[in-house]
Scaffold this motif. Structure first.
Motif, PDB file in Angstrom:
ATOM      1  N   TYR A 181      -6.404 -46.983  72.558  1.00  0.00           N
ATOM      2  CA  TYR A 181      -7.442 -48.017  72.683  1.00  0.00           C
ATOM      3  C   TYR A 181      -6.858 -49.309  73.258  1.00  0.00           C
ATOM      4  O   TYR A 181      -7.452 -49.926  74.158  1.00  0.00           O
ATOM      5  CB  TYR A 181      -8.059 -48.265  71.307  1.00  0.00           C
ATOM      6  N   GLU A 182      -5.688 -49.700  72.774  1.00  0.00           N
ATOM      7  CA  GLU A 182      -5.070 -50.939  73.252  1.00  0.00           C
ATOM      8  C   GLU A 182      -4.572 -50.795  74.683  1.00  0.00           C
ATOM      9  O   GLU A 182      -4.630 -51.752  75.469  1.00  0.00           O
ATOM     10  CB  GLU A 182      -3.933 -51.341  72.316  1.00  0.00           C
ATOM     11  N   TYR A 183      -4.078 -49.602  75.036  1.00  0.00           N
ATOM     12  CA  TYR A 183      -3.651 -49.373  76.424  1.00  0.00           C
ATOM     13  C   TYR A 183      -4.830 -49.509  77.385  1.00  0.00           C
ATOM     14  O   TYR A 183      -4.713 -50.100  78.466  1.00  0.00           O
ATOM     15  CB  TYR A 183      -3.040 -47.975  76.570  1.00  0.00           C
ATOM     16  N   VAL A 184      -5.979 -48.961  76.987  1.00  0.00           N
ATOM     17  CA  VAL A 184      -7.169 -49.051  77.837  1.00  0.00           C
ATOM     18  C   VAL A 184      -7.622 -50.503  77.961  1.00  0.00           C
ATOM     19  O   VAL A 184      -7.997 -50.959  79.048  1.00  0.00           O
ATOM     20  CB  VAL A 184      -8.307 -48.177  77.269  1.00  0.00           C
ATOM     21  N   GLU A 185      -7.579 -51.235  76.857  1.00  0.00           N
ATOM     22  CA  GLU A 185      -7.975 -52.645  76.889  1.00  0.00           C
ATOM     23  C   GLU A 185      -7.105 -53.457  77.831  1.00  0.00           C
ATOM     24  O   GLU A 185      -7.573 -54.391  78.483  1.00  0.00           O
ATOM     25  CB  GLU A 185      -7.899 -53.244  75.484  1.00  0.00           C
ATOM     26  N   SER A 186      -5.817 -53.101  77.893  1.00  0.00           N
ATOM     27  CA  SER A 186      -4.888 -53.840  78.757  1.00  0.00           C
ATOM     28  C   SER A 186      -4.727 -53.175  80.126  1.00  0.00           C
ATOM     29  O   SER A 186      -3.810 -53.512  80.881  1.00  0.00           O
ATOM     30  CB  SER A 186      -3.522 -53.962  78.079  1.00  0.00           C
TER      31      SER A 186
END
Length: 221
Positions: A181-186
């Motif tokens: 989720y955090e990889y997609v956000e960044s």
């Protein structure tokens, strides 16, 4: 790419599966063989994580396990440490979240055992506990394997409950689903793809294993 979230996910799934098999087996036995007036209500309670939104379950676990909650306050008095936002905290949350995935396959496996085998064990002088270990468990190995596989896979894919109780602390509570989720956000799609692929392959292998076990059961081999 940092593989720590994948390692934490596997560690969480293994610990949760090992503990749940021990806890779920006697409960599944009670559901299968013990007559309890409140059994429908207890079974519904155990199955609640199947229908509750993960964020709802995570919210109430956060309240219970927080510094002012019953479990959180007790844990802090005993250990001197907080329970939320720790690996131990997400293990406890995972135990609750994956509980029905351990209990239901075990209950189904126990119910398939020929009652005459149990009656023979009682006639030979075995107690209920001895019968459980010497007759029921050895004849429920496929069910135990299915419970272990489903629990492991379900824990691997956790997101909402773990995020609510554990947050996203690198090296402690940041499991693969949260990292994706955090990889997609960044916009780090390559890293998100690698972790997603690892979880997808694991899920596929789990389904293959469960289907193989079910096929063996249906053919009686």
């Amino acid at each position: 790419m940092d593989l720590t979230p994948l390692y934490l996910t596997a560690k969480l799934a293994l610990v949760t599966t090992a503990i749940l098999l021990v806890i779920a087996a006697p409960i599944a036995y009670c559901f299968a063989y013990v007559r309890l007036p409140a059994k429908p209500y207890l079974e519904a309670l155990v199955s609640m994580p199947l229908v509750l939104p993960p964020t709802v379950l995570g919210f109430y676990l956060l309240i219970i396990m927080g510094p002012n909650g019953v479990l959180g306050h007790f844990w802090e008095r005993v250990t001197g440490e907080r329970l939320c936002f720790t690996f131990t905290g997400i293990v406890i949350a995972s135990l609750v979240y994956s509980f029905p995935f351990a209990v239901q396959p075990l209950k189904a496996a126990f119910e398939k055992i020929d009652r005459r085998m149990l009656e023979s064990a009682y006639v030979l002088g075995c107690s209920r506990i001895q019968t459980f270990y010497k007759v029921i468990l050895p004849n429920s190995l496929n069910g135990i394997l299915v419970a272990a596989i489903l629990t492991f896979a379900h824990t691997m894919g956790e997101f909402g409950v773990v995020l609510m109780v554990g947050g996203s602390i690198p090296g402690k509570t940041k499991v693969a689903s949260i990292a994706i989720y955090e990889y997609v956000e960044s916009l780090r799609y390559s890293d998100a793809n690698m972790l997603s692929l690892a979880l997808a392959v694991t899920s596929y292998l789990v389904l293959v294993a469960v289907n193989s076990l079910n096929r063996r059961n249906s053919h009686g081999t």
